[in-house]
Design a protein around this motif. Sequence first.
Motif, mmCIF file in Angstrom:
data_model
loop_
_atom_site.group_PDB
_atom_site.id
_atom_site.type_symbol
_atom_site.label_atom_id
_atom_site.label_comp_id
_atom_site.label_asym_id
_atom_site.label_seq_id
_atom_site.Cartn_x
_atom_site.Cartn_y
_atom_site.Cartn_z
ATOM 1 N N CYS A 249 -3.511 -9.021 -1.624
ATOM 2 C CA CYS A 249 -4.469 -8.555 -0.598
ATOM 3 C C CYS A 249 -4.791 -7.068 -0.832
ATOM 4 O O CYS A 249 -3.952 -6.312 -1.320
ATOM 5 C CB CYS A 249 -3.862 -8.748 0.792
ATOM 6 S SG CYS A 249 -4.889 -8.131 2.148
ATOM 7 N N CYS A 250 -6.019 -6.689 -0.496
ATOM 8 C CA CYS A 250 -6.438 -5.283 -0.619
ATOM 9 C C CYS A 250 -7.305 -4.859 0.565
ATOM 10 O O CYS A 250 -8.052 -3.890 0.475
ATOM 11 C CB CYS A 250 -7.248 -5.077 -1.900
ATOM 12 S SG CYS A 250 -6.250 -4.702 -3.344
ATOM 13 N N PRO B 54 0.821 -1.217 0.000
ATOM 14 C CA PRO B 54 0.000 0.000 0.000
ATOM 15 C C PRO B 54 0.851 1.262 0.000
ATOM 16 O O PRO B 54 1.994 1.256 0.463
ATOM 17 C CB PRO B 54 -0.793 -0.117 1.304
ATOM 18 C CG PRO B 54 0.017 -0.993 2.179
ATOM 19 C CD PRO B 54 0.840 -1.887 1.314
ATOM 20 N N LYS C 134 -0.681 -8.264 9.086
ATOM 21 C CA LYS C 134 0.783 -8.160 9.180
ATOM 22 C C LYS C 134 1.164 -6.820 9.796
ATOM 23 O O LYS C 134 0.321 -5.944 9.951
ATOM 24 C CB LYS C 134 1.398 -8.271 7.768
ATOM 25 C CG LYS C 134 1.020 -9.532 7.028
ATOM 26 C CD LYS C 134 1.782 -10.694 7.593
ATOM 27 C CE LYS C 134 1.514 -11.959 6.795
ATOM 28 N NZ LYS C 134 2.308 -13.079 7.247
ATOM 29 N N MET D 125 -3.400 0.857 -3.849
ATOM 30 C CA MET D 125 -2.737 -0.429 -4.082
ATOM 31 C C MET D 125 -2.460 -0.533 -5.587
ATOM 32 O O MET D 125 -3.173 0.080 -6.391
ATOM 33 C CB MET D 125 -3.634 -1.602 -3.661
ATOM 34 C CG MET D 125 -3.945 -1.682 -2.184
ATOM 35 S SD MET D 125 -2.532 -1.948 -1.083
ATOM 36 C CE MET D 125 -1.887 -3.524 -1.611
ATOM 37 N N PHE E 191 1.818 -1.444 8.730
ATOM 38 C CA PHE E 191 1.603 -0.031 9.084
ATOM 39 C C PHE E 191 2.084 0.275 10.502
ATOM 40 O O PHE E 191 2.121 -0.604 11.363
ATOM 41 C CB PHE E 191 0.108 0.306 9.044
ATOM 42 C CG PHE E 191 -0.543 0.115 7.717
ATOM 43 C CD1 PHE E 191 -0.399 1.054 6.706
ATOM 44 C CD2 PHE E 191 -1.335 -1.003 7.478
ATOM 45 C CE1 PHE E 191 -1.024 0.885 5.484
ATOM 46 C CE2 PHE E 191 -1.958 -1.186 6.256
ATOM 47 C CZ PHE E 191 -1.810 -0.241 5.261
HETATM 48 S S1 SF4 Z 1 -3.031 -5.281 1.562
HETATM 49 FE FE1 SF4 Z 1 -3.515 -6.681 3.234
HETATM 50 S S2 SF4 Z 1 -1.538 -7.398 4.006
HETATM 51 FE FE2 SF4 Z 1 -1.173 -5.635 2.688
HETATM 52 S S3 SF4 Z 1 -1.084 -3.924 4.071
HETATM 53 FE FE3 SF4 Z 1 -3.193 -4.040 3.371
HETATM 54 S S4 SF4 Z 1 -4.270 -5.344 4.829
HETATM 55 FE FE4 SF4 Z 1 -2.063 -5.583 5.184
#
Ligand code: SF4
Length: 176
Positions: A145-146, A103, A122, A159, A125
């Motif tokens: 992931c989003c 991100p 994870k 993203m 941030f």
């Molecule tokens: S896309 Fe998913 S793993 Fe990546 S920062 Fe966002 S929530 Fe976390």
Amino acid sequence: MPDLSYRMLQIAGVPAGLLGLDELFEALFEENQPPDAPETLQLLIKGVRKHNFIPKPAMDDYGKVLVREYRHYFNDRSSGGSGAGRDYGQWDGYPREQIPWFPTVSLELCTGCGKCLEVCPKDVFEATKDGKVEVVEPFLCIVGCCMCKSACDPHAILMPERSMLDQYRHGQRHAT
Ligand code: SF4
Ligand code: SF4
């Protein structure tokens, strides 16, 4: 001259591969240079410039990331660790650091609501002192992931396009 270490860091939203960082950090650690001493920033910039180019407009961003990384290294070594950079593993046969999927947070739009911190599985941030959120571990982000983007009401999180990943699948990048 022995081979220099190589580390990939995310600096101002852009991955930057740096040579000789571990050697520089170790030399400063051996000299017992505290990460938060006023002169540490300049010592880091000077040391990094021996083997890498730092664009002038990005100097402040490099400084911020280098001090943070040296602080991690210093603390790890002080507690008996090796200071080795984190192993981010692989994605479809590629070192994770080579996949530009993570991100980017617009500080103008971020309200500091903390939803991204809640939904992210994870440690990507971290909350900042001025009430915003920044990306501190981009390569821990799960490729594809989003969730944080969907949770961010003010649309402060960007993203990459999923189609970008196609070039990395099944070795296609090598074939072109
Ligand atoms: S896309 Fe998913 S793993 Fe990546 S920062 Fe966002 S929530 Fe976390
Ligand atoms: S969810 Fe969006 S607005 Fe809220 S803290 Fe995260 S980036 Fe900022």
